[in-house]
Design an enzyme around this catalytic site. Sequence first.
Site, PDB file in Angstrom:
ATOM      1  N   ALA A  87       0.847  -1.197   0.000  1.00  9.80           N
ATOM      2  CA  ALA A  87       0.000   0.000   0.000  1.00  9.80           C
ATOM      3  C   ALA A  87       0.875   1.237   0.000  1.00  9.80           C
ATOM      4  O   ALA A  87       2.034   1.209   0.414  1.00  9.80           O
ATOM      5  CB  ALA A  87      -0.923  -0.004   1.220  1.00  9.80           C
ATOM      6  N   ASP A  88       0.297   2.324  -0.470  1.00  8.91           N
ATOM      7  CA  ASP A  88       0.959   3.618  -0.401  1.00  8.91           C
ATOM      8  C   ASP A  88      -0.099   4.678  -0.147  1.00  8.91           C
ATOM      9  O   ASP A  88      -1.156   4.667  -0.782  1.00  8.91           O
ATOM     10  CB  ASP A  88       1.723   3.939  -1.686  1.00  8.91           C
ATOM     11  CG  ASP A  88       2.627   5.142  -1.482  1.00  8.91           C
ATOM     12  OD1 ASP A  88       3.622   5.010  -0.743  1.00  8.91           O
ATOM     13  OD2 ASP A  88       2.323   6.216  -2.033  1.00  8.91           O
ATOM     14  N   THR A  89       0.183   5.573   0.781  1.00  8.07           N
ATOM     15  CA  THR A  89      -0.766   6.627   1.137  1.00  8.07           C
ATOM     16  C   THR A  89      -0.182   7.983   0.779  1.00  8.07           C
ATOM     17  O   THR A  89       0.966   8.283   1.093  1.00  8.07           O
ATOM     18  CB  THR A  89      -1.098   6.570   2.645  1.00  8.07           C
ATOM     19  OG1 THR A  89      -1.675   5.300   2.938  1.00  8.07           O
ATOM     20  CG2 THR A  89      -2.081   7.671   3.029  1.00  8.07           C
ATOM     21  N   THR A 138      -5.176   6.271  -0.573  1.00  7.23           N
ATOM     22  CA  THR A 138      -4.394   5.067  -0.325  1.00  7.23           C
ATOM     23  C   THR A 138      -4.629   4.103  -1.471  1.00  7.23           C
ATOM     24  O   THR A 138      -5.774   3.771  -1.787  1.00  7.23           O
ATOM     25  CB  THR A 138      -4.752   4.395   1.015  1.00  7.23           C
ATOM     26  OG1 THR A 138      -4.478   5.310   2.078  1.00  7.23           O
ATOM     27  CG2 THR A 138      -3.928   3.127   1.224  1.00  7.23           C
ATOM     28  N   ALA A 139      -3.525   3.695  -2.095  1.00  3.33           N
ATOM     29  CA  ALA A 139      -3.577   2.665  -3.136  1.00  3.33           C
ATOM     30  C   ALA A 139      -3.099   1.366  -2.517  1.00  3.33           C
ATOM     31  O   ALA A 139      -2.191   1.347  -1.685  1.00  3.33           O
ATOM     32  CB  ALA A 139      -2.681   3.052  -4.312  1.00  3.33           C
TER      33      ALA A 139
END
Length: 191
Positions: A72-74, A108-109
């Site tokens: 994940a990346d935010t 978020t991805a």
Amino acid sequence: MIKKFPPIILASKSPRRQELLQLMGIDFTVVLKDVDESYPSNLSPSEIAVYISEKKVSAFDQVINDEIVITADTIVSLDGKILGKPENEDHAFEILSDLSGKRHEVITAVSLLKNHQIKSFFEVSEVFFKPINSEQIRYYISNYHPMDKAGAYGIQEWIGLVAVDKIIGSHSNIMGLPTQRLYQELCKLVD
């Protein structure tokens, strides 16, 4: 009945993401890989989050059987400007001063890897901050040390309890993992 998932690898050192998965009742192991988080300058905030999340999951080239890898990346975005993790306390103060009294987005991805297939998605939450003064910002920074957080704050901490006026969208997304959507996507992977 609760869904039973195959072995899950969480590729995140974020204690918040780990806690959210635990609260979801999902068993997982944490495996970290070093990944360059740079991105092309022409991407939108949501495209940046997906790009970095997919970079993280692509580092896992040796996944056994039907294991599922979650990355994940935010990204925090104020008027289209990316507010990353603060470099120091002065930078955290500057970021939080910018957020004071304004609306921003938290994106978020999440990328899921199973059987050499990558599935990515993202969620956007809107956060509305009440005005906060310098003393409150300094109190938060000195007591909660938000240097590891995009946008220089944690929604689950003091500032989220006293300064956030309203949220539109997923609360857990702001913590770094859109749990409702993640659960749906994991169920699709194993059905």
